[in-house]
Write a protein that holds these residues in place. Sequence first.
Motif, PDB file in Angstrom:
ATOM      1  N   GLU A 260       0.843  -1.213   0.000  1.00 15.16           N
ATOM      2  CA  GLU A 260       0.000   0.000   0.000  1.00 15.16           C
ATOM      3  C   GLU A 260       0.871   1.254   0.000  1.00 15.16           C
ATOM      4  N   LYS A 261       0.383   2.274  -0.696  1.00 14.72           N
ATOM      5  CA  LYS A 261       1.100   3.543  -0.741  1.00 14.72           C
ATOM      6  C   LYS A 261       0.753   4.359   0.516  1.00 14.72           C
ATOM      7  N   CYS A 262       1.753   4.912   1.163  1.00 16.93           N
ATOM      8  CA  CYS A 262       1.523   5.654   2.406  1.00 16.93           C
ATOM      9  C   CYS A 262       0.597   6.846   2.191  1.00 16.93           C
ATOM     10  N   SER A 263       0.752   7.527   1.055  1.00 21.14           N
ATOM     11  CA  SER A 263      -0.085   8.707   0.800  1.00 21.14           C
ATOM     12  C   SER A 263      -1.551   8.310   0.625  1.00 21.14           C
ATOM     13  N   GLY A 264      -1.790   7.124   0.056  1.00 19.58           N
ATOM     14  CA  GLY A 264      -3.159   6.638  -0.146  1.00 19.58           C
ATOM     15  C   GLY A 264      -3.832   6.388   1.198  1.00 19.58           C
ATOM     16  N   ILE A 265      -3.085   5.778   2.107  1.00 17.54           N
ATOM     17  CA  ILE A 265      -3.636   5.500   3.443  1.00 17.54           C
ATOM     18  C   ILE A 265      -3.928   6.817   4.158  1.00 17.54           C
ATOM     19  N   PHE A 266      -3.012   7.772   4.032  1.00 15.26           N
ATOM     20  CA  PHE A 266      -3.211   9.095   4.652  1.00 15.26           C
ATOM     21  C   PHE A 266      -4.511   9.722   4.141  1.00 15.26           C
ATOM     22  N   ALA A 267      -4.708   9.673   2.826  1.00 14.02           N
ATOM     23  CA  ALA A 267      -5.887  10.321   2.233  1.00 14.02           C
ATOM     24  C   ALA A 267      -7.181   9.658   2.703  1.00 14.02           C
ATOM     25  N   LYS A 268      -7.192   8.320   2.692  1.00 11.98           N
ATOM     26  CA  LYS A 268      -8.420   7.602   3.091  1.00 11.98           C
ATOM     27  C   LYS A 268      -8.709   7.806   4.577  1.00 11.98           C
ATOM     28  N   ALA A 269      -7.663   7.756   5.372  1.00 11.59           N
ATOM     29  CA  ALA A 269      -7.851   7.908   6.824  1.00 11.59           C
ATOM     30  C   ALA A 269      -8.348   9.316   7.146  1.00 11.59           C
ATOM     31  N   GLY A 270      -7.800  10.310   6.456  1.00 11.25           N
ATOM     32  CA  GLY A 270      -8.205  11.707   6.682  1.00 11.25           C
ATOM     33  C   GLY A 270      -9.669  11.908   6.322  1.00 11.25           C
ATOM     34  N   LYS A 271     -10.081  11.269   5.231  1.00 12.80           N
ATOM     35  CA  LYS A 271     -11.473  11.395   4.773  1.00 12.80           C
ATOM     36  C   LYS A 271     -12.430  10.771   5.805  1.00 12.80           C
ATOM     37  N   PHE A 272     -12.019   9.622   6.298  1.00 10.14           N
ATOM     38  CA  PHE A 272     -12.854   8.930   7.303  1.00 10.14           C
ATOM     39  C   PHE A 272     -12.971   9.782   8.573  1.00 10.14           C
ATOM     40  N   LEU A 273     -11.833  10.299   9.024  1.00  6.87           N
ATOM     41  CA  LEU A 273     -11.820  11.123  10.252  1.00  6.87           C
ATOM     42  C   LEU A 273     -12.748  12.325  10.086  1.00  6.87           C
ATOM     43  N   LYS A 274     -12.666  12.937   8.931  1.00  9.03           N
ATOM     44  CA  LYS A 274     -13.486  14.132   8.661  1.00  9.03           C
ATOM     45  C   LYS A 274     -14.973  13.765   8.689  1.00  9.03           C
ATOM     46  N   SER A 275     -15.307  12.629   8.077  1.00  3.98           N
ATOM     47  CA  SER A 275     -16.726  12.262   8.016  1.00  3.98           C
ATOM     48  C   SER A 275     -17.247  11.876   9.410  1.00  3.98           C
ATOM     49  N   GLU A 276     -16.384  11.297  10.252  1.00  2.00           N
ATOM     50  CA  GLU A 276     -16.827  10.869  11.587  1.00  2.00           C
ATOM     51  C   GLU A 276     -16.890  12.018  12.588  1.00  2.00           C
ATOM     52  N   THR A 277     -15.957  12.980  12.436  1.00  2.31           N
ATOM     53  CA  THR A 277     -15.818  14.002  13.484  1.00  2.31           C
ATOM     54  C   THR A 277     -16.092  15.425  13.000  1.00  2.31           C
ATOM     55  N   GLY A 278     -15.988  15.618  11.678  1.00  2.00           N
ATOM     56  CA  GLY A 278     -16.110  16.976  11.139  1.00  2.00           C
ATOM     57  C   GLY A 278     -14.780  17.722  11.154  1.00  2.00           C
ATOM     58  N   PHE A 279     -13.749  17.103  11.713  1.00  2.00           N
ATOM     59  CA  PHE A 279     -12.424  17.751  11.786  1.00  2.00           C
ATOM     60  C   PHE A 279     -11.477  17.154  10.742  1.00  2.00           C
ATOM     61  N   SER A 280     -10.569  18.014  10.244  1.00  2.00           N
ATOM     62  CA  SER A 280      -9.555  17.534   9.289  1.00  2.00           C
ATOM     63  C   SER A 280      -8.318  17.081  10.055  1.00  2.00           C
ATOM     64  N   LEU A 281      -7.598  16.144   9.443  1.00  2.00           N
ATOM     65  CA  LEU A 281      -6.326  15.690  10.029  1.00  2.00           C
ATOM     66  C   LEU A 281      -5.267  16.742   9.681  1.00  2.00           C
ATOM     67  N   ILE A 282      -4.697  17.401  10.693  1.00  2.00           N
ATOM     68  CA  ILE A 282      -3.795  18.525  10.388  1.00  2.00           C
ATOM     69  C   ILE A 282      -2.317  18.111  10.356  1.00  2.00           C
ATOM     70  N   HIS A 283      -2.047  16.830  10.644  1.00  2.00           N
ATOM     71  CA  HIS A 283      -0.660  16.353  10.502  1.00  2.00           C
ATOM     72  C   HIS A 283      -0.689  14.963   9.881  1.00  2.00           C
ATOM     73  N   GLY A 299       6.499   7.904   6.451  1.00  2.00           N
ATOM     74  CA  GLY A 299       5.172   7.551   6.946  1.00  2.00           C
ATOM     75  C   GLY A 299       3.995   8.025   6.140  1.00  2.00           C
ATOM     76  N   PHE A 300       2.855   8.032   6.817  1.00  2.00           N
ATOM     77  CA  PHE A 300       1.562   8.306   6.166  1.00  2.00           C
ATOM     78  C   PHE A 300       1.372   9.804   5.992  1.00  2.00           C
ATOM     79  N   LEU A 301       1.857  10.318   4.880  1.00  2.00           N
ATOM     80  CA  LEU A 301       1.820  11.755   4.623  1.00  2.00           C
ATOM     81  C   LEU A 301       1.263  12.006   3.230  1.00  2.00           C
ATOM     82  N   GLU A 302       0.792  13.223   3.046  1.00  2.00           N
ATOM     83  CA  GLU A 302       0.333  13.630   1.728  1.00  2.00           C
ATOM     84  C   GLU A 302       1.546  13.628   0.785  1.00  2.00           C
ATOM     85  N   GLY A 303       1.372  13.079  -0.388  1.00  2.00           N
ATOM     86  CA  GLY A 303       2.425  13.150  -1.401  1.00  2.00           C
ATOM     87  C   GLY A 303       3.578  12.173  -1.185  1.00  2.00           C
TER      88      GLY A 303
END
Length: 353
Positions: A260-283, A299-303
């Motif tokens: 798995e690509k680390c950036s892909g996991i970051f993107a999916k996890a951030g989307k899930f967090l946002k949908s569950e909490t309304g907050f964006s992942l800021i790191h 690690g799990f970072l954008e790009g």
Amino acid sequence: MSEKTKELFDSINAKAVLLKAPDPNFYYFSGLSVGHFFGTALILRQGKKPVLLTTRFYSVPKALRKNLVVKTVENSKKVRKILGQHLKGRRIGLNYNFATKKGYADLRKMLKGKAFFDVSKNLAEVRAVKTSGEISKIRTAVGITEKVLQRVPKIYRRGMTERALALAIELEFRQKADDSIGFPVIVASGANGSVPHHMPSEKRIGKGFLLVDAGCRYRNYCADLSRTFFVGSATERQRELYQAVFASQRFSLSLIKPGEKCSGIFAKAGKFLKSETGFSLIHGLGHGLGIEVHDSPRGFLEGSNERLKPGMVLTVEPAIYGRFGGIRIEDDILVTKTGCRLLSSAPKKLVEF
Ligand code: GLY
Ligand code: MN
């Protein structure tokens, strides 16, 4: 020669690499304790034991002496001689992330005719996948850290400041882990938790979320766990928010597997967090963990183009921050052949005390 030294030389076109403390790679390949041996150097050699150039101000632990050729040097003339003897070949690898302009100029003057080149990427690659020995040390560090963090409600005293609690945790690490702390303990009460790397202050811990991010260091290897507690009694909404971050962590863990690509996991996890909490992942969602708290892989970072491999050890730390403070749940995982294994276990419910 260790398997990791062999791996390094298989990836470069050189017979020698020169490392200098406090470069973490110096400790990685020598086994010497992080934070010591400042200014001393290590020559990695293809097919041979590393040569340690040290001074009489340091003593090399007996257990490590059999893995190293130890040379005690008193002056620059001797340094030049030893370097000349053991830096074989024209091409010499250096870690440019730790080479200063002055150090580089000195080396060029001292070792005329050598061609230096950067091995920082090769070092990062070698260190990204952990050996079973490394995993076992990280596991021990995580175990000690987890036990101390579970005791936070017991260590806490009414009226305690953030700094006092951080110090009490660090003291337990120093007592239980031979190499003490991986990084200064973060204790953030209430609104202070909105700064992810808050420095513990003289503020008295009050009612609200209490974020503790800590990790001891055991035989050079770090743990890195964040636990969010609640001082006083949380409202339903506050418990729900905690559960939503916890659900985001479980979701993130389900995405982790080799290839798995680390950036892909970051993107999916951030989307899930946002949908569950309304907050964006800021790191980042997490980072490599090893001899450094932020180890290889990045690690799990954008790009990030990195892809997961079995044997990598990373943190998984979804978090939300706001006026209420911070909720972060950080655990450490090992990438396995089919997915990942937790090295720690987050409390399933918000601990209130
Ligand atoms: N625990 C500190 C960090 O992840 O940067
Ligand atoms: Mn972390």
